[in-house]
Design an enzyme around this catalytic site. Structure first.
Site, mmCIF file in Angstrom:
data_model
loop_
_atom_site.group_PDB
_atom_site.id
_atom_site.type_symbol
_atom_site.label_atom_id
_atom_site.label_comp_id
_atom_site.label_asym_id
_atom_site.label_seq_id
_atom_site.Cartn_x
_atom_site.Cartn_y
_atom_site.Cartn_z
ATOM 1 N N PRO A 129 44.634 36.901 47.644
ATOM 2 C CA PRO A 129 45.479 38.068 47.362
ATOM 3 C C PRO A 129 45.303 39.141 48.436
ATOM 4 O O PRO A 129 44.180 39.432 48.860
ATOM 5 C CB PRO A 129 44.954 38.566 46.006
ATOM 6 C CG PRO A 129 44.199 37.418 45.425
ATOM 7 C CD PRO A 129 43.647 36.661 46.584
ATOM 8 N N GLN A 184 37.396 40.849 43.024
ATOM 9 C CA GLN A 184 37.665 40.031 41.837
ATOM 10 C C GLN A 184 36.415 39.789 41.003
ATOM 11 O O GLN A 184 36.486 39.772 39.773
ATOM 12 C CB GLN A 184 38.268 38.696 42.289
ATOM 13 C CG GLN A 184 38.779 37.815 41.175
ATOM 14 C CD GLN A 184 39.331 36.507 41.714
ATOM 15 O OE1 GLN A 184 38.610 35.542 41.913
ATOM 16 N NE2 GLN A 184 40.632 36.480 41.959
ATOM 17 N N ASP A 243 45.617 34.159 36.385
ATOM 18 C CA ASP A 243 44.245 33.655 36.271
ATOM 19 C C ASP A 243 43.218 34.775 36.364
ATOM 20 O O ASP A 243 42.112 34.664 35.845
ATOM 21 C CB ASP A 243 43.970 32.585 37.334
ATOM 22 C CG ASP A 243 43.858 33.149 38.739
ATOM 23 O OD1 ASP A 243 42.740 33.428 39.190
ATOM 24 O OD2 ASP A 243 44.901 33.293 39.404
ATOM 25 N N GLN A 244 43.593 35.897 37.012
ATOM 26 C CA GLN A 244 42.625 36.977 37.209
ATOM 27 C C GLN A 244 42.367 37.782 35.948
ATOM 28 O O GLN A 244 41.345 38.483 35.851
ATOM 29 C CB GLN A 244 43.114 37.895 38.334
ATOM 30 C CG GLN A 244 43.184 37.201 39.689
ATOM 31 C CD GLN A 244 43.754 38.093 40.756
ATOM 32 O OE1 GLN A 244 43.232 39.175 41.029
ATOM 33 N NE2 GLN A 244 44.852 37.676 41.370
ATOM 34 N N HIS A 301 44.531 27.328 38.682
ATOM 35 C CA HIS A 301 43.506 28.368 38.714
ATOM 36 C C HIS A 301 43.281 28.953 37.315
ATOM 37 O O HIS A 301 42.145 29.231 36.925
ATOM 38 C CB HIS A 301 43.903 29.483 39.686
ATOM 39 C CG HIS A 301 43.597 29.174 41.112
ATOM 40 N ND1 HIS A 301 44.428 28.439 41.910
ATOM 41 C CD2 HIS A 301 42.541 29.500 41.901
ATOM 42 C CE1 HIS A 301 43.914 28.318 43.116
ATOM 43 N NE2 HIS A 301 42.758 28.956 43.136
#
Length: 382
Positions: A147, A120, A317-318, A340
């Site tokens: 995840p 990430q 959020d990623q 998040h």
């Protein structure tokens, strides 16, 4: 972390790092490791020194855990940064990056901590490293409260590479489960160069056309557990989905994990006719019957679909950091914002010149709009 002997410095122009570090309160908002991950990644990308206090203050065990420390040390080496406070349990660090590099690296978390959370923060940094890069990562591939690597392969990476316009790949060489870890994953990233990232425009969810799934058992656990999980999944999805939707649930027995890594779980992902991908996952627990685990992961996927967003709540959020770095204005329609996502937006807004706006739509969905900074691109007029 070990690097090749001659990594290539990036040619991107960064801000002068000879400044006082920006103070970051790690207890703000979500108050977990996410704040640390995103602030250190942005620090590398923008060449802004930071001083983070109250690290993971809202967690039962505050301070750096081995997984967080491995991530910081990885970014330190990627950016030739000066780091103080880099120890397990540290609740305060200072991080002053120099220049992002490309190259061949390896990092070992030393526990079953999540490899996905390393990816990430490594991925956006390597995109601006000036050359092709590979990181070999050792740790947990399917860890709780993070995840699963399967979600990164089937949902997250296809979404971000397609819609932000870059090339990257994940190779899972072996899997690592609690409590022993030891999984090995390679991340390969091609730089974006001076074209930067394209803005993401994803506003039409469309109709579901396919649902795929992977149900697994590992170690000494019998295949019957995977069959029971699949039975639970089908009992929920078959009545819910149209007969026109292709439904394929694969059963696998993992033999690559280190001895002692007994685990079970499932990953589901739905594909729509407009190219959206939404997913859900679960890991088996002793207190939960396998069929019930299957029911729960299927219900979680349905919840994502019922929201009507173009990305699921985990990818939501990623993508924020990529929206902030892209050249132009991104528009994404999602379900309700998670804590998040709200934290990620605040971090990006505070540390960069990216400008976010969120607006509630009449049907309960939310549109996220971001004017990105165009990192790596020539100056432009908006």
């Amino acid at each position: 972390m070990v690097a090749d002997p001659d990594p290539t410095p990036t040619e991107n122009a960064f801000q002068d790092s000879d400044t006082q570090p920006i103070p970051i309160d790690g207890s703000m908002m979500e108050g977990g490791g996410q704040i640390l991950r995103y602030t250190t990644a942005l620090s590398c990308l923008l060449r802004k020194p930071i001083h983070v206090t109250n690290i993971r203050a809202n967690r039962s065990k505050p301070g750096l855990r081995p997984q967080h420390l491995a991530g910081i040390l990885m970014l330190r080496d990627l950016s030739e940064a000066d780091l103080t406070g880099g120890k397990v349990d540290s609740q305060e660090i200072s991080f002053r990056p120099s220049r992002l590099k490309s190259g061949v690296y390896s990092v070992d978390i030393g526990t079953a901590g999540s490899i996905s959370l390393l990816i990430q923060i490594a991925l956006p940094c390597l995109l601006f490293g000036g050359g092709e890069s590979t990181i070999s990562m050792t740790g947990g591939t399917n860890a709780p409260l993070a995840p699963q690597i399967d979600e990164f392969e089937t949902v997250f990476l296809p979404v971000v590479t397609k819609h932000f316009g870059f090339t990257a790949s994940i190779s899972v060489l072996s899997r690592g489960y609690m409590p022993v870890g030891g999984g090995q994953v390679n991340l390969k990233v091609h730089p974006v160069g001076n074209k930067g990232l394209t803005p993401m425009v994803l506003t039409d969810r469309g109709k579901v056309v396919r649902v795929h799934g992977r149900v697994f058992v590992a170690g000494v656990l019998p295949m019957q557990i995977a069959k029971d999980i699949r039975s639970g999944i089908l009992s929920v999805l078959q009545p819910y989905l149209s007969d026109k939707v292709v439904l394929n649930i694969e059963l696998t027995q993992d033999t690559t994990a280190r001895r002692g890594g007994n685990a079970s779980g499932a990953i589901l992902w739905a594909v729509t006719d407009t190219g959206c991908i939404l997913g859900s996952s679960t890991l088996g627990e002793k207190r939960t019957k396998p069929k019930r685990s299957g029911v729960m992961v299927a219900e979680s996927l349905i919840k994502q679909l019922e929201f009507g967003g173009c990305v699921d709540e985990h990818v939501q959020d990623q993508i924020i950091i990529f929206m902030a770095l892209a050249a132009g204005t991104s528009h994404v329609v999602t379900g309700p914002l998670t804590s998040h996502t709200e934290t990620a937006i605040k971090v990006m807004s505070d540390l960069s010149e990216a400008r976010f706006e969120t607006s509630a739509l009449d049907d309960g969905r939310v549109e996220i709009v971001c004017r990105g900074i165009g990192l790596g691109c020539p100056p432009r007029d908006y």
